[in-house]
Design an enzyme around this catalytic site. Structure first.
Site, short mmCIF file in Angstrom:
data_model
loop_
_atom_site.label_atom_id
_atom_site.label_comp_id
_atom_site.label_asym_id
_atom_site.label_seq_id
_atom_site.Cartn_x
_atom_site.Cartn_y
_atom_site.Cartn_z
CG HIS A 1 11.65 1.47 8.53
ND1 HIS A 1 10.78 2.52 8.41
CD2 HIS A 1 10.98 0.37 8.09
CE1 HIS A 1 9.63 2.08 7.91
NE2 HIS A 1 9.73 0.78 7.71
CB CYS B 1 3.44 1.48 -5.20
SG CYS B 1 4.78 1.42 -4.01
CG ASP C 1 8.54 6.91 8.57
OD1 ASP C 1 7.46 7.37 9.01
OD2 ASP C 1 8.66 5.73 8.18
CB CYS D 1 5.91 3.64 -7.31
SG CYS D 1 6.59 1.96 -7.26
CG HIS E 1 6.71 -1.88 -7.09
ND1 HIS E 1 6.22 -1.13 -6.05
CD2 HIS E 1 6.09 -3.07 -7.03
CE1 HIS E 1 5.33 -1.84 -5.39
NE2 HIS E 1 5.23 -3.02 -5.97
CG HIS F 1 9.90 -0.05 3.11
ND1 HIS F 1 8.85 -0.86 2.72
CD2 HIS F 1 9.65 0.33 4.37
CE1 HIS F 1 7.98 -0.94 3.71
NE2 HIS F 1 8.45 -0.23 4.74
CB THR G 1 1.93 0.14 6.63
OG1 THR G 1 3.09 0.96 6.59
CG2 THR G 1 1.61 -0.25 8.07
CG ASN H 1 8.46 -3.16 9.79
OD1 ASN H 1 9.20 -3.59 10.66
ND2 ASN H 1 8.02 -1.92 9.77
CG HIS I 1 8.29 -0.08 -3.08
ND1 HIS I 1 8.02 0.53 -4.28
CD2 HIS I 1 9.64 -0.06 -2.94
CE1 HIS I 1 9.17 0.92 -4.84
NE2 HIS I 1 10.16 0.57 -4.04
#
Length: 113
Positions: free
Chosen positions: A101, A3, A29, A6, A45, A99, A94, A86, A97
């Site tokens: 934004h 990952c 990003d 990770c 994770h 997350h 994409t 997302n 894991h």
């Protein structure tokens, strides 16, 4: 584990850190969609998106959301920003894991596309 997030948390891949504590890590990003675009991840994770929030991991998600105002302030976006998760390939995810934004730094459009 293969990952990318990770590996970022472990220091195997460099990142531009914005915030870190014992539970979460936030970094700029590499493909920003706004002048300010920060990715906020749990260090643990958690596969993959909002669909995978459970009773066992909801605490770290709550921690992320309590820290978002602080991260926004660090970034200078405390007066307005967007939080995005997302979820799944059709949702443009994409990295699998969990997350979020944080987007800001300009007047954001009401349209999400």
């Amino acid at each position: 584990m293969d990952c990318i997030f990770c590996k970022i948390v472990n220091g195997d891949i460099p990142s531009n850190k914005v915030y870190e504590d014992d539970k979460i890590y936030a970094f700029k990003d590499i493909n920003p969609q706004a002048p300010v675009h920060v990715v906020i991840i749990p260090k643990e994770h958690i596969l993959t998106c909002a669909n995978d929030i459970t009773e066992e991991n909801v605490g770290v998600v709550a921690h992320i959301f309590t820290k978002i105002p602080e991260i926004a302030k660090i970034c200078g976006t405390e007066e307005g920003y967007r939080i995005v998760n997302n979820c799944g390939e059709k949702g443009a995810q994409t990295v699998f894991h969990l997350h979020f934004h944080l987007l800001g730094g300009e007047q954001l459009s009401e349209k999400l596309n």
